[in-house]
Design a protein around this motif. Structure first.
Motif, PDB file in Angstrom:
ATOM      1  N   ARG A   1       0.600  -1.068   0.075  1.00 51.62           N
ATOM      2  CA  ARG A   1       0.015  -0.121   0.342  1.00 51.62           C
ATOM      3  C   ARG A   1       0.605   1.115   0.067  1.00 51.62           C
ATOM      4  N   ARG A   2       1.924   0.897   1.090  1.00 48.53           N
ATOM      5  CA  ARG A   2       2.586   2.737   0.959  1.00 48.53           C
ATOM      6  C   ARG A   2       3.333   2.433  -0.565  1.00 48.53           C
ATOM      7  N   LEU A   3       4.175   1.596  -1.403  1.00 50.80           N
ATOM      8  CA  LEU A   3       4.697   1.929  -2.653  1.00 50.80           C
ATOM      9  C   LEU A   3       3.476   2.296  -3.379  1.00 50.80           C
ATOM     10  N   ILE A   4       2.280   2.036  -3.108  1.00 50.89           N
ATOM     11  CA  ILE A   4       1.037   2.341  -4.409  1.00 50.89           C
ATOM     12  C   ILE A   4       0.898   4.376  -3.935  1.00 50.89           C
TER      13      ILE A   4
ATOM     14  N   PHE B   1       2.889   5.919  -2.595  1.00 49.99           N
ATOM     15  CA  PHE B   1       4.067   6.466  -2.951  1.00 49.99           C
ATOM     16  C   PHE B   1       3.947   6.904  -4.702  1.00 49.99           C
ATOM     17  N   PHE B   2       3.711   6.385  -5.101  1.00 50.31           N
ATOM     18  CA  PHE B   2       3.700   6.338  -6.800  1.00 50.31           C
ATOM     19  C   PHE B   2       2.324   7.091  -7.568  1.00 50.31           C
ATOM     20  N   THR B   3       1.155   7.028  -6.532  1.00 44.28           N
ATOM     21  CA  THR B   3       0.209   7.975  -6.369  1.00 44.28           C
ATOM     22  C   THR B   3       0.819   9.454  -6.453  1.00 44.28           C
ATOM     23  N   LEU B   4       1.366   9.682  -4.675  1.00 46.71           N
ATOM     24  CA  LEU B   4       1.582  10.970  -4.161  1.00 46.71           C
ATOM     25  C   LEU B   4       2.718  11.506  -5.563  1.00 46.71           C
ATOM     26  N   CYS B   5       3.087  11.131  -6.280  1.00 47.16           N
ATOM     27  CA  CYS B   5       4.487  10.965  -7.158  1.00 47.16           C
ATOM     28  C   CYS B   5       3.844  12.008  -7.952  1.00 47.16           C
ATOM     29  N   ALA B   6       3.022  11.099  -8.743  1.00 42.40           N
ATOM     30  CA  ALA B   6       1.629  10.844 -10.199  1.00 42.40           C
ATOM     31  C   ALA B   6       1.396  12.733 -10.180  1.00 42.40           C
ATOM     32  N   GLY B   7       0.665  12.196  -8.983  1.00 41.89           N
ATOM     33  CA  GLY B   7       0.302  13.555  -8.212  1.00 41.89           C
ATOM     34  C   GLY B   7       1.083  15.739  -8.395  1.00 41.89           C
ATOM     35  N   ILE B   8       2.346  15.056  -8.156  1.00 41.69           N
ATOM     36  CA  ILE B   8       3.397  15.886  -8.169  1.00 41.69           C
ATOM     37  C   ILE B   8       3.727  16.416  -9.568  1.00 41.69           C
ATOM     38  N   VAL B   9       3.517  15.816 -10.233  1.00 46.96           N
ATOM     39  CA  VAL B   9       4.380  15.819 -11.418  1.00 46.96           C
ATOM     40  C   VAL B   9       2.985  16.342 -12.487  1.00 46.96           C
ATOM     41  N   VAL B  10       1.940  15.873 -12.247  1.00 45.12           N
ATOM     42  CA  VAL B  10       1.349  16.334 -13.075  1.00 45.12           C
ATOM     43  C   VAL B  10       0.996  17.816 -12.322  1.00 45.12           C
TER      44      VAL B  10
END
Length: 196
Positions: free
Chosen positions: A2-5, A7-16
């Motif tokens: 869950r933490r990995l998912i 983390f990736f969701t948070l990174c994708a949001g920052i990039v967008v």
């Protein structure tokens, strides 16, 4: 997992979010220890600049009325109105009322060696350009039939007056300009345009 998912969701949001930021917003961001940038532009310029950065997906079209270039009633001249706001370096004050400047476009002239009177020579800044145009409008207001040229000849903005074939003709204009307050006016030799 869950933490990995997360983390990736948070990174994708920052990039967008970072990519959704426009160019002008990115330039105007305040950063510690650096200066600030302020951009004032029209909506059309903002759209032009920022849509190139963001791509066609974020562009919005605004209905505009198509404009066609208007022709002056006299095909040999066009009229512009300027308002000089600066004063010449020689201590005299510029006129505050708008001065009508008519730029006559003539064809069929020949280039010959002659003389012009240089009324102003400044630097290469925007202030110097405004000053050269102010001097030109002042001279044009007093001598509407005499051609006045404002050019950037590296490294400075200059304002020259007239197309004189002889030194004596140029000297008469030199005396007139000095009486107007342009004490640093000089006669320069170069190519002039004459009409027969």
């Amino acid at each position: 997992m869950r933490r990995l998912i997360l983390f990736f969701t948070l990174c994708a949001g920052i990039v967008v979010n970072a990519s959704a930021q426009t160019f002008t917003q990115r330039v105007q961001q305040k950063k510690a220890g650096q200066g600030t940038v302020t951009i004032e532009e029209s909506a059309e310029i903002d759209q032009l600049v920022n849509s190139a950065v963001l791509g066609a997906a974020t562009t919005t079209t605004k209905p505009t009325t198509p404009t066609s270039p208007t022709k002056p009633t006299n095909p040999t001249s066009s009229t512009t109105t300027t308002k000089p706001t600066t004063t010449p370096d020689n201590g005299t004050t510029a006129e505050e009322a708008p001065v009508e400047i008519t730029k006559k476009i003539r064809t069929g002239g020949t280039k010959v060696t002659g003389y012009r009177v240089q009324a102003y020579a400044g630097g290469n800044s925007r202030k110097d350009r405004i000053q050269a145009e102010s001097v030109a409008s002042r001279i044009k207001g007093c001598y509407p039939e005499v051609p006045v040229y404002t050019h950037f000849i590296s490294p400075r903005w200059i304002c020259r007056v007239g197309n004189y074939r002889t030194y004596e003709e140029a000297h008469q204009m030199l005396l007139s300009l000095r009486n107007m307050g342009f004490k640093e006016a000089i006669i320069v030799k170069g190519k002039i345009t004459v009409y027969d």
